[in-house]
Design a protein around this motif. Structure first.
Motif, PDB file in Angstrom:
ATOM      1  N   GLY A  28       0.771  -1.244   0.000  1.00 51.75           N
ATOM      2  CA  GLY A  28       0.000   0.000   0.000  1.00 51.75           C
ATOM      3  C   GLY A  28       0.796   1.286   0.000  1.00 51.75           C
ATOM      4  O   GLY A  28       0.297   2.338   0.398  1.00 51.75           O
ATOM      5  N   LYS A  29       2.034   1.251  -0.470  1.00 56.99           N
ATOM      6  CA  LYS A  29       2.862   2.458  -0.524  1.00 56.99           C
ATOM      7  C   LYS A  29       2.841   3.051  -1.929  1.00 56.99           C
ATOM      8  O   LYS A  29       2.767   2.319  -2.925  1.00 56.99           O
ATOM      9  N   VAL A  30       2.957   4.389  -1.993  1.00 57.62           N
ATOM     10  CA  VAL A  30       3.023   5.071  -3.291  1.00 57.62           C
ATOM     11  C   VAL A  30       4.385   5.694  -3.526  1.00 57.62           C
ATOM     12  O   VAL A  30       4.640   6.278  -4.582  1.00 57.62           O
ATOM     13  N   ALA A  31       5.280   5.576  -2.550  1.00 58.20           N
ATOM     14  CA  ALA A  31       6.652   6.071  -2.681  1.00 58.20           C
ATOM     15  C   ALA A  31       7.473   5.505  -1.532  1.00 58.20           C
ATOM     16  O   ALA A  31       6.923   5.015  -0.543  1.00 58.20           O
ATOM     17  N   THR A  32       8.784   5.563  -1.657  1.00 55.68           N
ATOM     18  CA  THR A  32       9.666   5.135  -0.581  1.00 55.68           C
ATOM     19  C   THR A  32       9.764   6.235   0.477  1.00 55.68           C
ATOM     20  O   THR A  32       9.210   7.327   0.297  1.00 55.68           O
ATOM     21  N   ARG A  33      10.484   5.991   1.552  1.00 52.22           N
ATOM     22  CA  ARG A  33      10.633   6.995   2.608  1.00 52.22           C
ATOM     23  C   ARG A  33      11.395   8.225   2.122  1.00 52.22           C
ATOM     24  O   ARG A  33      11.298   9.302   2.727  1.00 52.22           O
ATOM     25  N   THR A  34      12.139   8.091   1.016  1.00 51.45           N
ATOM     26  CA  THR A  34      12.851   9.244   0.455  1.00 51.45           C
ATOM     27  C   THR A  34      12.037   9.977  -0.599  1.00 51.45           C
ATOM     28  O   THR A  34      12.480  10.983  -1.152  1.00 51.45           O
ATOM     29  N   GLY A  35      10.835   9.463  -0.906  1.00 56.28           N
ATOM     30  CA  GLY A  35       9.973  10.107  -1.890  1.00 56.28           C
ATOM     31  C   GLY A  35      10.096   9.560  -3.294  1.00 56.28           C
ATOM     32  O   GLY A  35       9.422  10.043  -4.213  1.00 56.28           O
ATOM     33  N   ASP A  36      10.925   8.534  -3.486  1.00 57.08           N
ATOM     34  CA  ASP A  36      11.102   7.957  -4.823  1.00 57.08           C
ATOM     35  C   ASP A  36       9.886   7.110  -5.193  1.00 57.08           C
ATOM     36  O   ASP A  36       9.470   6.234  -4.438  1.00 57.08           O
ATOM     37  N   SER A  37       9.319   7.371  -6.377  1.00 55.29           N
ATOM     38  CA  SER A  37       8.129   6.628  -6.809  1.00 55.29           C
ATOM     39  C   SER A  37       8.211   6.137  -8.246  1.00 55.29           C
ATOM     40  O   SER A  37       7.239   5.598  -8.772  1.00 55.29           O
ATOM     41  N   ARG A  38       9.341   6.331  -8.904  1.00 48.28           N
ATOM     42  CA  ARG A  38       9.472   5.952 -10.322  1.00 48.28           C
ATOM     43  C   ARG A  38      10.325   4.698 -10.467  1.00 48.28           C
ATOM     44  O   ARG A  38      11.506   4.724 -10.169  1.00 48.28           O
ATOM     45  N   TRP A  39       9.746   3.623 -10.973  1.00 45.30           N
ATOM     46  CA  TRP A  39       8.308   3.529 -11.219  1.00 45.30           C
ATOM     47  C   TRP A  39       7.756   2.357 -10.407  1.00 45.30           C
ATOM     48  O   TRP A  39       8.325   1.263 -10.417  1.00 45.30           O
ATOM     49  N   ILE A  40       6.650   2.597  -9.703  1.00 50.23           N
ATOM     50  CA  ILE A  40       5.992   1.503  -8.994  1.00 50.23           C
ATOM     51  C   ILE A  40       5.185   0.676  -9.991  1.00 50.23           C
ATOM     52  O   ILE A  40       5.299  -0.548 -10.030  1.00 50.23           O
ATOM     53  N   ALA A  41       4.380   1.323 -10.788  1.00 53.25           N
ATOM     54  CA  ALA A  41       3.590   0.615 -11.797  1.00 53.25           C
ATOM     55  C   ALA A  41       4.472   0.204 -12.967  1.00 53.25           C
ATOM     56  O   ALA A  41       5.430   0.886 -13.319  1.00 53.25           O
ATOM     57  N   GLY A  42       4.137  -0.922 -13.578  1.00 56.78           N
ATOM     58  CA  GLY A  42       4.868  -1.404 -14.733  1.00 56.78           C
ATOM     59  C   GLY A  42       4.510  -0.642 -15.995  1.00 56.78           C
ATOM     60  O   GLY A  42       3.625   0.224 -16.005  1.00 56.78           O
ATOM     61  N   GLU A  43       5.169  -0.987 -17.074  1.00 62.14           N
ATOM     62  CA  GLU A  43       5.005  -0.264 -18.336  1.00 62.14           C
ATOM     63  C   GLU A  43       3.577  -0.327 -18.857  1.00 62.14           C
ATOM     64  O   GLU A  43       3.027   0.679 -19.324  1.00 62.14           O
ATOM     65  N   GLU A  44       2.949  -1.503 -18.803  1.00 67.81           N
ATOM     66  CA  GLU A  44       1.571  -1.632 -19.316  1.00 67.81           C
ATOM     67  C   GLU A  44       0.594  -0.802 -18.495  1.00 67.81           C
ATOM     68  O   GLU A  44      -0.328  -0.190 -19.042  1.00 67.81           O
ATOM     69  N   SER A  45       0.782  -0.787 -17.179  1.00 69.49           N
ATOM     70  CA  SER A  45      -0.101   0.000 -16.322  1.00 69.49           C
ATOM     71  C   SER A  45       0.055   1.483 -16.600  1.00 69.49           C
ATOM     72  O   SER A  45      -0.930   2.231 -16.658  1.00 69.49           O
ATOM     73  N   ARG A  46       1.283   1.930 -16.787  1.00 68.25           N
ATOM     74  CA  ARG A  46       1.515   3.350 -17.065  1.00 68.25           C
ATOM     75  C   ARG A  46       0.920   3.753 -18.406  1.00 68.25           C
ATOM     76  O   ARG A  46       0.375   4.851 -18.553  1.00 68.25           O
TER      77      ARG A  46
END
Length: 237
Positions: free
Chosen positions: A40-58
């Motif tokens: 249930g996270k949308v980013a790491t503790r440092t704020g990095d979020s690229r990329w959680i979703a895979g290529e097809e999802s994006r």
């Protein structure tokens, strides 16, 4: 002549869900879209979020932007990620995609991609009436709406968006915006792209903030649930 009515009414209503809701309420149909890890996270503790979703999802997420009249994020997303928030489908649109930012403290930097492209792609900012001057943003083409409640009164924000004949709204903000809209019971539809990864960390950003449900009985019970595999991810709408 035998006449049958109501055939496939549910399916027809779903095809026209945004238009029907807008015509009945005068507010845009709100669709929350989030890419989350298994925990249930949308980013790491440092704020990095690229990329959680895979290529097809994006790729599918960009197709969603084509179907909506407006896209909304909070100022935290703009400051952290400096997104462009444009429709890159290449398809002809009925009207330009309007980019909306909730920004009570007027944190949108004039040097941001969103502000710098406001004359090419409409940008609308909601802020409080006592926020600092927004003249530089206005000169760049950003439309600034100030009110006493600012961006906190989400119902008023949706009413204002509806006055602009924007029938549908895609929420792409982080946990703060998602939690605020859900707490206010203003979300009509939700799509979660769940990636097979575990980020962990108490300080890592969660998908949905806000107050949340006090009891399980108060939690949102979703209807008409669709589950689709998107590459390595699972899409739940």
């Amino acid at each position: 002549i035998e006449v049958c009515t109501g055939l496939l009414a549910g399916e027809a209503a779903q095809l026209n869900e945004a238009y029907i809701y807008f015509m009945r309420t005068g507010r845009p149909y709100v669709h929350l879209k989030l890419a989350v890890s298994l925990d249930g996270k949308v980013a790491t503790r440092t704020g990095d979020s690229r990329w959680i979703a895979g290529e097809e999802s994006r790729a599918l997420a960009h197709k969603l932007r084509y179907r909506y009249d407006a896209i909304l994020v909070g100022s935290e997303t703009v400051v952290a990620d400096n997104p462009l928030l444009t429709d890159r489908s290449g398809k002809p649109r009925r009207r330009p995609l309007v980019r909306i930012v909730l920004d009570d403290r007027l944190r949108l930097p004039p040097c941001s991609q969103l502000a710098q492209t406001a004359r090419e792609a409409p940008a609308l900012l909601f802020t409080s009436s006592d926020a600092d001057s927004s003249q530089e943003l206005r000169e760049l083409g950003v439309e600034v709406v100030k009110s006493n409640a600012g961006a906190r009164d989400l119902a008023a924000v949706l009413d204002e968006i509806g006055k602009r004949e924007l029938q549908s709204l895609l929420l792409e903000g982080g946990g703060t915006v998602a939690g605020a809209f859900l707490d206010a019971r203003l979300v009509n539809k939700a799509t979660f792209f769940i990636a097979p990864m575990i980020i962990g960390g108490r300080e890592a950003a969660i998908a949905v903030g806000g107050t949340g449900a006090e009891k399980i009985a108060d939690a949102f019970q979703l209807e008409n649930v669709e589950v689709v595999k998107r590459g390595r991810d699972i899409e739940i709408t």
